[in-house]
Design a protein around this motif. Sequence first.
Motif, PDB file in Angstrom:
ATOM      1  N   GLY A 201      34.314  29.772  -2.307  1.00  0.00           N
ATOM      2  CA  GLY A 201      35.159  29.207  -1.272  1.00  0.00           C
ATOM      3  C   GLY A 201      34.836  27.756  -0.965  1.00  0.00           C
ATOM      4  N   GLY A 202      34.420  27.013  -1.990  1.00  0.00           N
ATOM      5  CA  GLY A 202      34.117  25.599  -1.821  1.00  0.00           C
ATOM      6  C   GLY A 202      32.709  25.294  -1.369  1.00  0.00           C
ATOM      7  N   GLU A 203      31.902  26.305  -1.076  1.00  0.00           N
ATOM      8  CA  GLU A 203      30.542  26.102  -0.595  1.00  0.00           C
ATOM      9  C   GLU A 203      29.524  26.550  -1.634  1.00  0.00           C
ATOM     10  OE1 GLU A 203      29.816  24.610   2.237  1.00  0.00           O
ATOM     11  OE2 GLU A 203      31.938  24.407   2.789  1.00  0.00           O
ATOM     12  N   SER A 204      28.502  25.736  -1.846  1.00  0.00           N
ATOM     13  CA  SER A 204      27.439  26.100  -2.797  1.00  0.00           C
ATOM     14  C   SER A 204      26.687  27.320  -2.283  1.00  0.00           C
ATOM     15  CB  SER A 204      26.470  24.932  -2.982  1.00  0.00           C
ATOM     16  OG  SER A 204      27.119  23.824  -3.550  1.00  0.00           O
ATOM     17  N   VAL A 205      26.478  28.276  -3.156  1.00  0.00           N
ATOM     18  CA  VAL A 205      25.750  29.493  -2.781  1.00  0.00           C
ATOM     19  C   VAL A 205      24.473  29.662  -3.589  1.00  0.00           C
ATOM     20  CG1 VAL A 205      27.805  30.699  -1.969  1.00  0.00           C
ATOM     21  CG2 VAL A 205      27.146  30.887  -4.381  1.00  0.00           C
TER      22      VAL A 205
ATOM     23  N   ASP B  48      23.963  44.856 -17.410  1.00  0.00           N
ATOM     24  CA  ASP B  48      22.794  44.193 -16.810  1.00  0.00           C
ATOM     25  C   ASP B  48      22.317  42.994 -17.624  1.00  0.00           C
ATOM     26  OD1 ASP B  48      21.837  45.580 -18.963  1.00  0.00           O
ATOM     27  OD2 ASP B  48      20.065  46.388 -17.943  1.00  0.00           O
ATOM     28  N   ARG B  49      23.133  42.551 -18.589  1.00  0.00           N
ATOM     29  CA  ARG B  49      22.767  41.408 -19.417  1.00  0.00           C
ATOM     30  C   ARG B  49      23.747  40.250 -19.236  1.00  0.00           C
ATOM     31  NH1 ARG B  49      18.087  40.894 -20.363  1.00  0.00           N
ATOM     32  NH2 ARG B  49      18.701  39.337 -21.919  1.00  0.00           N
ATOM     33  N   GLN B  50      24.529  40.286 -18.165  1.00  0.00           N
ATOM     34  CA  GLN B  50      25.518  39.237 -17.947  1.00  0.00           C
ATOM     35  C   GLN B  50      24.842  37.916 -17.587  1.00  0.00           C
ATOM     36  OE1 GLN B  50      29.431  40.315 -16.187  1.00  0.00           O
ATOM     37  NE2 GLN B  50      28.369  42.179 -15.531  1.00  0.00           N
ATOM     38  N   LEU B  51      25.467  36.826 -18.013  1.00  0.00           N
ATOM     39  CA  LEU B  51      24.849  35.510 -17.902  1.00  0.00           C
ATOM     40  C   LEU B  51      25.408  34.656 -16.769  1.00  0.00           C
ATOM     41  CD1 LEU B  51      24.790  34.845 -21.725  1.00  0.00           C
ATOM     42  CD2 LEU B  51      22.772  35.073 -20.295  1.00  0.00           C
ATOM     43  N   LEU B  52      26.663  34.838 -16.423  1.00  0.00           N
ATOM     44  CA  LEU B  52      27.274  33.998 -15.403  1.00  0.00           C
ATOM     45  C   LEU B  52      26.839  34.414 -13.997  1.00  0.00           C
ATOM     46  CD1 LEU B  52      30.807  33.939 -16.988  1.00  0.00           C
ATOM     47  CD2 LEU B  52      29.427  31.918 -16.608  1.00  0.00           C
ATOM     48  N   VAL B  53      26.520  33.416 -13.187  1.00  0.00           N
ATOM     49  CA  VAL B  53      26.189  33.651 -11.780  1.00  0.00           C
ATOM     50  C   VAL B  53      27.102  32.790 -10.933  1.00  0.00           C
ATOM     51  CG1 VAL B  53      23.778  34.183 -12.297  1.00  0.00           C
ATOM     52  CG2 VAL B  53      24.417  31.832 -11.738  1.00  0.00           C
ATOM     53  N   GLN B  54      27.356  33.215  -9.700  1.00  0.00           N
ATOM     54  CA  GLN B  54      28.228  32.418  -8.842  1.00  0.00           C
ATOM     55  C   GLN B  54      27.457  31.242  -8.266  1.00  0.00           C
ATOM     56  OE1 GLN B  54      30.647  34.519  -5.968  1.00  0.00           O
ATOM     57  NE2 GLN B  54      32.121  32.830  -6.084  1.00  0.00           N
ATOM     58  N   LEU B  55      28.056  30.062  -8.395  1.00  0.00           N
ATOM     59  CA  LEU B  55      27.443  28.817  -7.928  1.00  0.00           C
ATOM     60  C   LEU B  55      28.121  28.274  -6.669  1.00  0.00           C
ATOM     61  CD1 LEU B  55      27.227  27.125 -11.449  1.00  0.00           C
ATOM     62  CD2 LEU B  55      25.359  28.263 -10.232  1.00  0.00           C
ATOM     63  N   ILE B  56      29.446  28.419  -6.609  1.00  0.00           N
ATOM     64  CA  ILE B  56      30.220  27.956  -5.456  1.00  0.00           C
ATOM     65  C   ILE B  56      31.193  29.065  -5.081  1.00  0.00           C
ATOM     66  CG2 ILE B  56      31.933  26.286  -4.640  1.00  0.00           C
ATOM     67  CD1 ILE B  56      30.712  24.208  -6.484  1.00  0.00           C
TER      68      ILE B  56
ATOM     69  N   ASP C 267      26.122  18.888  -6.651  1.00  0.00           N
ATOM     70  CA  ASP C 267      26.133  17.685  -5.811  1.00  0.00           C
ATOM     71  C   ASP C 267      27.436  16.908  -5.984  1.00  0.00           C
ATOM     72  OD1 ASP C 267      23.592  18.245  -4.893  1.00  0.00           O
ATOM     73  OD2 ASP C 267      22.594  16.894  -6.302  1.00  0.00           O
ATOM     74  N   ALA C 268      27.882  16.787  -7.239  1.00  0.00           N
ATOM     75  CA  ALA C 268      29.079  16.004  -7.526  1.00  0.00           C
ATOM     76  C   ALA C 268      30.316  16.634  -6.898  1.00  0.00           C
ATOM     77  CB  ALA C 268      29.267  15.869  -9.033  1.00  0.00           C
ATOM     78  N   VAL C 269      30.429  17.949  -6.954  1.00  0.00           N
ATOM     79  CA  VAL C 269      31.577  18.628  -6.347  1.00  0.00           C
ATOM     80  C   VAL C 269      31.543  18.455  -4.831  1.00  0.00           C
ATOM     81  CG1 VAL C 269      32.667  20.876  -5.965  1.00  0.00           C
ATOM     82  CG2 VAL C 269      31.811  20.272  -8.243  1.00  0.00           C
ATOM     83  N   GLU C 270      30.357  18.572  -4.268  1.00  0.00           N
ATOM     84  CA  GLU C 270      30.206  18.424  -2.824  1.00  0.00           C
ATOM     85  C   GLU C 270      30.589  17.021  -2.361  1.00  0.00           C
ATOM     86  OE1 GLU C 270      26.362  18.487   0.084  1.00  0.00           O
ATOM     87  OE2 GLU C 270      26.657  20.251  -1.204  1.00  0.00           O
ATOM     88  N   ASN C 271      30.337  16.021  -3.192  1.00  0.00           N
ATOM     89  CA  ASN C 271      30.614  14.634  -2.839  1.00  0.00           C
ATOM     90  C   ASN C 271      31.958  14.128  -3.360  1.00  0.00           C
ATOM     91  OD1 ASN C 271      28.107  13.125  -1.525  1.00  0.00           O
ATOM     92  ND2 ASN C 271      27.345  14.720  -2.891  1.00  0.00           N
TER      93      ASN C 271
ATOM     94  N   ASP D 196      36.134  28.619  -6.425  1.00  0.00           N
ATOM     95  CA  ASP D 196      34.888  29.275  -6.838  1.00  0.00           C
ATOM     96  C   ASP D 196      34.423  28.703  -8.168  1.00  0.00           C
ATOM     97  OD1 ASP D 196      35.181  30.954  -4.627  1.00  0.00           O
ATOM     98  OD2 ASP D 196      36.238  32.488  -5.796  1.00  0.00           O
ATOM     99  N   VAL D 197      33.131  28.630  -8.336  1.00  0.00           N
ATOM    100  CA  VAL D 197      32.543  28.188  -9.597  1.00  0.00           C
ATOM    101  C   VAL D 197      31.474  29.183 -10.013  1.00  0.00           C
ATOM    102  CG1 VAL D 197      31.255  26.381 -10.808  1.00  0.00           C
ATOM    103  CG2 VAL D 197      32.998  25.748  -9.121  1.00  0.00           C
TER     104      VAL D 197
END
Length: 442
Positions: free
Chosen positions: A400-404, A390-398, A66-70, A103-104
Amino acid sequence: MNTADLGLPVDVPSTALFTDQYEFTMVQAALKSGTARRRSVFEVFTRRLPDGRRYGVVAGIGRVLDAVENFRFDPGVLAFLREQRIVDEPTLKWLADYRFSGDVWGYPEGEVYFPGSPILRVEGSFAECVLLETVILSILNHDSAIAAAASRMSAAAAGRRLIEMGARRTHELAAVAASRAAYIGGFDSTSDLAAGFRYGIPTVGTSAHAFTLLHDTERGAFQAQVDSLGRGTTLLVDTYDVAEAVRTAVDVTGPELGAVRIDSGDLVLVAHRVRHQLDELGAVNTKIVVTSDLDEYAIASLAAAPVDAYGVGTQLVTGSGHPTCSMVYKLVARARSADPKAPLQAVAKKPLGGKTSVGGRKWAARRLDGDGVAEAEVLGTGAVPDSLADRQLLVQLIKGGESVTREPLEAARRRHFEARAGLPLSATQLSRGEPVIPTEYV
């Protein structure tokens, strides 16, 4: 996205000034030197867990999105920066068009973490990424501290219900964020209506001692509450004499009384006496709720007492002695030039005084033992070993600037219970100790 969803007053136009001045002066200098557009990678991590903690809890990811979007610079914000001479006119022009376009990646909300875990990875140009440092750290340090305390209290409660009731013990906006983080960490409900409205957390509440004192008799207060809220309400029984109050409560409601609340005294002793008295009076299904400045240690000490629910305030919203997680936001890689195709180069501050950083864009995975229990947090900058793919922890959150990645709060709550259950049993011990699993760099 309405800024009210962030727990902000409606007249706050953006999150762009939830930051430190040096973020802006760095951007101005980088724009002048031609380095502002260099592709960069920042990571959020903590070098150590708070003393005595065995694991951390990731909370606040939804609020970060939310904070990044705003994060926008409207005319009022730009006017302030101009009037205060924070930055020059070319920088103001650049800020006027600011939209995070990078990207985040991050640990999903509710996941556990350990020293060095790259909890959040922010990628984009140096200028657009560095501006987000303070607001991201502000959210993650606060929310993760509350969630960690809540998780310890949840483990100590061993299935008994937990009520968050700390709104009066912290800043009014922090209270809403604390309720959200506490729910992720294992609390079942909150007394804070703003948190219920904003995040859908179940809300509870009945009466305080003032309500009893308002009436000419305790019986009169109980009768008024029951007439208004029904026999299933919770009556506060320690304003005067507990034993007499319990007798009066059951006399007014009959055995259908929902619960009694005890807010003072030797809670173990009083809870046993009240349970015995309730059973003798036929109110065998009436629950006992205890409050009174509880923390995880007090909750654990009540494990053998006939208590059905705990209400926690001050110790929860202050992180039970650790109100921050000491997370940092560090540049770990950057391109050699502003060319979008320029390769990344790992960078890190020289270790000094215990402030160690490991350069490079990292992946993270959790290695399990033969029984499926976590045995190490594994971090690396090269190829991910097949055994950990198959044990990776990071997932894509943003992207190209858009929340996914947007998910209900319940999903983060469930994830936390699953993550905590996957740790060694010693993770929930309240005795002092090191992180329950080591962090390994490969």
